[in-house]
Design an enzyme around this catalytic site. Sequence first.
Site, mmCIF file in Angstrom:
data_model
loop_
_atom_site.group_PDB
_atom_site.id
_atom_site.type_symbol
_atom_site.label_atom_id
_atom_site.label_comp_id
_atom_site.label_asym_id
_atom_site.label_seq_id
_atom_site.Cartn_x
_atom_site.Cartn_y
_atom_site.Cartn_z
ATOM 1 N N HIS A 79 -5.814 -33.485 16.715
ATOM 2 C CA HIS A 79 -4.716 -34.338 17.176
ATOM 3 C C HIS A 79 -3.577 -33.513 17.747
ATOM 4 C CE1 HIS A 79 -6.617 -37.915 15.524
ATOM 5 N NE2 HIS A 79 -7.057 -37.100 14.594
ATOM 6 N N GLY A 95 -4.852 -1.870 4.819
ATOM 7 C CA GLY A 95 -4.080 -3.015 4.327
ATOM 8 C C GLY A 95 -4.798 -4.336 4.530
ATOM 9 N N ARG A 96 -5.379 -4.533 5.718
ATOM 10 C CA ARG A 96 -6.021 -5.819 6.017
ATOM 11 C C ARG A 96 -7.397 -5.937 5.368
ATOM 12 N NH1 ARG A 96 -5.040 -2.515 10.156
ATOM 13 N NH2 ARG A 96 -6.754 -1.676 11.415
ATOM 14 N N LYS A 119 0.841 -1.200 0.000
ATOM 15 C CA LYS A 119 0.000 0.000 0.000
ATOM 16 C C LYS A 119 0.876 1.249 0.000
ATOM 17 C CE LYS A 119 -3.438 2.442 2.719
ATOM 18 N NZ LYS A 119 -4.365 2.431 3.856
ATOM 19 N N GLU A 126 10.369 -4.600 4.780
ATOM 20 C CA GLU A 126 10.464 -6.001 4.339
ATOM 21 C C GLU A 126 10.244 -6.101 2.829
ATOM 22 O OE1 GLU A 126 8.694 -4.915 6.881
ATOM 23 O OE2 GLU A 126 8.773 -6.332 8.580
ATOM 24 N N GLU A 155 -5.299 -6.697 14.496
ATOM 25 C CA GLU A 155 -4.771 -5.378 14.121
ATOM 26 C C GLU A 155 -5.889 -4.330 14.153
ATOM 27 O OE1 GLU A 155 -2.828 -4.224 10.156
ATOM 28 O OE2 GLU A 155 -1.075 -4.754 11.331
ATOM 29 N N LYS A 191 9.151 -0.675 14.426
ATOM 30 C CA LYS A 191 9.810 -0.292 13.171
ATOM 31 C C LYS A 191 10.919 0.719 13.446
ATOM 32 C CE LYS A 191 5.739 -0.564 10.136
ATOM 33 N NZ LYS A 191 4.809 0.230 9.337
HETATM 34 O O1 F6P Z 1 2.111 -4.059 9.918
HETATM 35 C C1 F6P Z 1 1.568 -2.844 9.606
HETATM 36 C C2 F6P Z 1 1.097 -2.756 8.199
HETATM 37 O O2 F6P Z 1 0.903 -1.412 7.910
HETATM 38 C C3 F6P Z 1 -0.189 -3.545 7.935
HETATM 39 O O3 F6P Z 1 -1.313 -2.862 8.345
HETATM 40 C C4 F6P Z 1 -0.103 -3.716 6.470
HETATM 41 O O4 F6P Z 1 -1.010 -4.674 6.005
HETATM 42 C C5 F6P Z 1 1.347 -4.083 6.303
HETATM 43 O O5 F6P Z 1 2.024 -3.295 7.267
HETATM 44 C C6 F6P Z 1 1.924 -3.866 4.933
HETATM 45 O O6 F6P Z 1 1.901 -2.529 4.562
HETATM 46 P P1 F6P Z 1 2.131 -2.105 3.057
HETATM 47 O O7 F6P Z 1 1.066 -2.713 2.223
HETATM 48 O O8 F6P Z 1 2.061 -0.614 3.047
HETATM 49 O O9 F6P Z 1 3.498 -2.601 2.617
#
Ligand code: F6P
Length: 516
Positions: A377, A260-261, A203, A209, A346, A486
Amino acid sequence: MTDSRAPAVPCQHSPAWALLRQAFDSHGRAFDLREAFRADPQRFERFGLQAPHVFADLSKNLIDAKVESLLFQLARERDVERLRDAMFAGEPINNTEHRAVKHWLLRTPRGASADADLVHVHETLDAMLAFAERVRADDAITDIVNIGIGGSDLGPQMAVAALDEFVLPGKRFHFVSNIDGHELASVLKQVNARGTLFLIASKTFTTIETMTNAHSARAWFEAQGGTDVARHFAALTTNVEAAREFGIATTFPFWDWVGGRYSVWSAIGLPAAVAIGADRFRQFLAGAHAMDEHFRTAPLEHNLPARLGVLDVWYRNFHGFTSRSIAPYHSALRRLPAYLQQLEMESNGKRVDREGRPLGVGTSPVLWGEPGTNGQHAYFQMLHQGTDVVPVEFISVKHAAHQLAGHHEQLLANALAQAQALMQGRRDAGGHKDFPGNRPSTFMVLERLDPAGLGALLALNEHRVFTSGAVWGIDSFDQWGVELGKVLAKDLVARMGNGDAEGLDPSTAGLLKHLR
Ligand code: F6P
């Protein structure tokens, strides 16, 4: 415009809360499911509800009609319906970020809403689905690698697995989320540059990452002799400018009013669209839209997301249950618990209300689970005989997608048996053979695990999280709690390089030394 501030009175001071407390003290705490079924032969009918694509049996929950009506009273006192209407009117109910909350618009058919953004939604959807069809028709592309994390990973990953029955043969789908290079390295070992399409899903297009993995993927692609970045990389983002700077020419945008979610319905759903094709992706959206309409229009008493949302409040704040176990009896739903974890934890893992005032009541439960029968199990022992009560949510699918004789009957019989055993328990000789029973569960049934059914199931959970969040008065659409880690990670990356432990707490300093 609706006032999107949290109600001035905290939920525990609202009149219905006091009545619920009384009801809990008088008969709620000692409520016995077996007696409830004996006293009311209509209990299954009373607590069963058919919503679009999803049937839910709520009768094995620790509620009666009186408690449910008080919970609806609470929801009304907490302005849940008004906040719901404000969300569907596009008002900025995500008040800590001053944003509208319009993931529902992503699945609204053309012409079915006056919202001005609907035109852009459909333009983008058409373009994204046309691209998905081109990728499906391109035999040279054999591997699709989605690079994204959180909402930019969990939704499409879960959906591609869930809809496996409909996935185009000849294409393989990979999901890389972790900054741990083992994950990307393992995928890169399985693919070749000429046959791979990388989708950079973020987003913000700043998540560390995703950016780290995207840069490494591009470096690998070039080192393999790949030249046509424009053909082999596409971006799914609200930050079109940053994607361009990265060198990506093909970008499918979405908007800051999609959390995002809540973004699997947007361009973030592209891996699923490639997997199942344009028509079926539209069915996925249609299933969710049907649930939106149900949530938007049905009175609370007949509104499945609302009934589940207030039940969650009853369990969390009156019974004091701190977790919920998700038991999908379908192996293709293996990523559903992780998806729902982010959706609920979240969204509602908050300790202050929309104005920043401490809440004074518990909020999001811990969500966890594994597909049945595997969970039986592993940890079902604790669900049956442990000291804590954990409500279980069974998700079953009536029709199997395979032809193997006998399996599906056994699977469904096991789901039923577990729900039955949790409720009935068993008196034995006493001691270790006794099952106390009276352990609550909800049992959901989908006709088939198809795109529309999955869409409806996910939207159901979105709106249920909305309902409990609204009762608590929290902003279910921000996620400030991920920021601190972060910032600290950034500082520690530098220290990993230079070994500087100055100013660190002794534990972190000691561990830093061990890890270098
Ligand atoms: O972990 C926080 C967060 O902002 C989530 O809400 C989101 O889904 C994820 O990081 C990834 O964010 P982005 O789509 O901006 O890379």
